[in-house]
Scaffold this active site. Structure first.
Site, mmCIF file in Angstrom:
data_model
loop_
_atom_site.group_PDB
_atom_site.id
_atom_site.type_symbol
_atom_site.label_atom_id
_atom_site.label_comp_id
_atom_site.label_asym_id
_atom_site.label_seq_id
_atom_site.Cartn_x
_atom_site.Cartn_y
_atom_site.Cartn_z
ATOM 1 N N SER A 1 71.712 23.718 83.846
ATOM 2 C CA SER A 1 70.415 24.717 83.993
ATOM 3 C C SER A 1 69.927 24.694 82.540
ATOM 4 O O SER A 1 70.142 24.810 81.770
ATOM 5 C CB SER A 1 71.025 25.658 84.688
ATOM 6 O OG SER A 1 69.879 26.903 84.070
ATOM 7 N N TYR B 1 75.386 33.982 81.593
ATOM 8 C CA TYR B 1 74.942 32.809 82.842
ATOM 9 C C TYR B 1 74.525 31.431 81.534
ATOM 10 O O TYR B 1 75.787 30.055 81.611
ATOM 11 C CB TYR B 1 74.194 33.535 83.495
ATOM 12 C CG TYR B 1 73.907 31.773 84.388
ATOM 13 C CD1 TYR B 1 73.951 31.868 85.735
ATOM 14 C CD2 TYR B 1 72.043 31.053 84.535
ATOM 15 C CE1 TYR B 1 74.049 31.064 86.962
ATOM 16 C CE2 TYR B 1 71.482 30.265 84.835
ATOM 17 C CZ TYR B 1 72.939 30.094 86.258
ATOM 18 O OH TYR B 1 72.664 28.779 86.881
#
Length: 270
Positions: A142, A156
């Site tokens: 990401s 995350y």
């Protein structure tokens, strides 16, 4: 990827980017092994792709939060005699809330799914790719892995950053043997991710030019891994964000991320 004859193993294939990988690869005639927890969704997707493209699609359900799941998944692939030459480590999710607002088991499961499981799958499937002299690994990371961590999804960014570094190392180690590894780094993508994390209402207020569709992300990722890119950030806007934050002093970049986190997540730490 159309020249490849082996199977593509896609984790987290029941929805979102994983399902988009399945649709794109099926359209290219690539046989598939689809894995996820939600069996009904896998079966529905597999049936529609079989009817549309007349290719072999195998379903192997797995919950990668279980410690033995990566090993059992690979053993079942071997038992069925399915040679995997493309691994797409896509399974993932977000844990909302501050670090102490969730029990440790929730955090441990997150680490297992987003870090340990993809690493183990690489370790178990890489030897056969290397022996054949051809293979592809896409680790879905990401843009978050390139920017400072944010409050409210504590692990995350760190997990995605790990996948980027893992992909770079594997690229250097096994690229010369014909096995390309790429960390695919999308930004905001139209999937059900934000519905699951409960942030859809807030995310819908963001400008449309920040968003990409999953199919475009997938096509760019497949081109990138074939070209031998170790890391691919999807979209000019996302690449610009990464470059700007890299040029900033760390203290300023972190402060900006903190400000954005407070805007997005108004709840105080527990």
């Amino acid at each position: 990827m159309t020249q490849t004859r082996g199977y593509a193993l896609i984790t987290g294939a029941s929805a979102g980017i994983g399902a988009a990988f399945a649709r794109e690869l099926a359209a290219r005639g690539h046989p598939l092994v689809l894995s996820a927890r939600r069996v009904e969704r896998l079966e529905s997707l597999a049936q529609s792709l079989r009817e549309a493209h007349r290719i072999d699609i195998q379903i192997i359900p797995a919950d990668l939060a279980e410690r033995d799941a990566p090993r059992l998944l690979c053993e079942e692939v071997a038992r069925r005699g399915l040679g995997v030459d493309l691994l797409v480590n896509n399974a993932g999710y977000g844990v909302t809330g501050y670090f102490l607002s969730q029990p440790w088991q929730v955090q441990a499961d997150f680490i297992q799914v987003l870090m340990t499981a993809p690493t183990e799958l690489c370790h178990r499937l890489l030897p056969a790719m290397r022996e054949r002299g051809h293979g592809r690994i896409i680790n879905v990371a990401s843009l978050a892995g390139h920017v400072p961590g944010s409050a409210g999804q504590t692990l995350y960014a760190g997990a995605k950053s790990y996948l980027i570094k893992l992909s770079q190392a594997l690229h250097l180690e096994y690229g010369p043997d014909g096995v390309n590894t790429c960390a695919l780094c999308p930004g905001f993508t139209y999937t059900e991710f934000h519905d699951v994390t409960g942030s859809r209402a807030m995310m819908s207020k963001l400008p449309k030019w920040l968003w990409m569709d999953a199919q475009t992300v997938v096509r760019q990722g497949l081109r990138a891994v074939d070209r031998g890119e170790a890391v691919h950030i999807n979209g000019r806007v996302n690449r610009m964000i990464k470059s700007l934050l890299k040029l900033m002093p760390d203290r300023l970049a972190l402060a900006l991320m903190g400000r954005q986190s407070r805007r997005i997540r108004k709840k105080k730490p527990d």
